[in-house]
Design an enzyme around this catalytic site. Sequence first.
Site, short mmCIF file in Angstrom:
data_model
loop_
_atom_site.label_atom_id
_atom_site.label_comp_id
_atom_site.label_asym_id
_atom_site.label_seq_id
_atom_site.Cartn_x
_atom_site.Cartn_y
_atom_site.Cartn_z
N GLY A 1 63.87 20.37 -25.40
CA GLY A 1 65.00 19.67 -24.78
C GLY A 1 65.94 19.05 -25.80
N ASN A 2 65.40 18.71 -26.98
CA ASN A 2 66.25 18.15 -28.03
C ASN A 2 67.15 19.19 -28.66
OD1 ASN A 2 65.37 15.47 -27.85
ND2 ASN A 2 63.58 15.89 -29.08
N LYS B 1 54.60 10.87 -22.74
CA LYS B 1 55.70 11.84 -22.83
C LYS B 1 57.03 11.13 -23.05
CE LYS B 1 57.99 15.69 -22.48
NZ LYS B 1 58.01 16.61 -23.62
N LYS C 1 56.49 20.56 -21.98
CA LYS C 1 56.93 21.94 -21.81
C LYS C 1 56.11 22.92 -22.65
CE LYS C 1 59.52 23.00 -25.67
NZ LYS C 1 59.03 21.87 -26.41
N LYS D 1 52.42 21.20 -29.78
CA LYS D 1 52.80 22.58 -30.12
C LYS D 1 51.65 23.30 -30.81
CE LYS D 1 57.79 21.74 -30.60
NZ LYS D 1 57.75 20.48 -29.87
#
Length: 312
Positions: free
Chosen positions: A11-12, A129, A213, A275
């Site tokens: 999103g960044n 989050k 995500k 990640k």
Amino acid sequence: MGKKVVLALGGNAILQPKQEATFENQYQNVVNAANRMVEISEAGHKIVVTHGNGPQVGNIIAQNEAAKEEIPAMPIFVNNAESQGMIGYMMESALKNRLAEGDDKTNVVTLLTMVEVDKDDKAFDNPTKPVGVFFTEEEAKKMTEEKGYQMSEDAGRGFRRVVPSPEPKVIHGVEEIKTLIETSLVVSSGGGGIPIYRDDKGQIHGVEAVIDKDRSGLKLAEQTEADVFMMLTDVPNVYINFGKENEQKLEEITVEEAEKHVADGQFPAGSMLPKIEAAIAFAKHEGKEGIICSLDEAVLALEGKAGTRIKL
């Protein structure tokens, strides 16, 4: 030979830190990302794109709270749906415009996607989050005092509000995604998906959370039987001893090596750790590969020439 790839865009990358949250800024960032995604498609790979929504959903939540005296505030799961539709529109239009410039006849389809979680997930007791924009430590303390927000430092970039982030269990609509990917570039599970659970009667209810995500992307990659799960970041590789004199870039490593780095506490919990954990989990499946790389080097990473690549 082309691969089936699930791409997770942060999103960044859509709204960069300290960048003004205008539609124009975000759309231009999406256009830049779409250009790279089409390069992956043109290289012969089939793509499902998922994306984060931390800055966007945080801003939507803030807008709801600021206007609540005039307009009833919507719950966070509805804010998730709003951000998924907004970013999905930008991504689909940018991709279609880029494809229209060449001979690629690939269609683009965006799916509003619900993701099932456990309503008793322990994450609801421990919000982690980050959502929304960045604040200074002083601003964060003020928001905690005045609004009761839980705030957390985010990888040295400032402080952000944190909300619960339960583990995704089931991506809804996967059979449709598997059919569409044969002829289309698919955008799905945006913002980690709209978090829902089923009650004892099988009825669906939304929950107050934002799903990570990368973890949702992992589940999407597993359920769609992808060959590669690729997480696109603002750095070209994962590093150990990051920012120190003995900093080391990781290129192709085994699951065992990656797990050792995790055990050694090499990765920040709010940013790189999810990640790495997602890449490891996917790479544990025979013949699968987890990749973390920059958007600019995605095609090279699929060729084994860039990024951090994790395999058995």
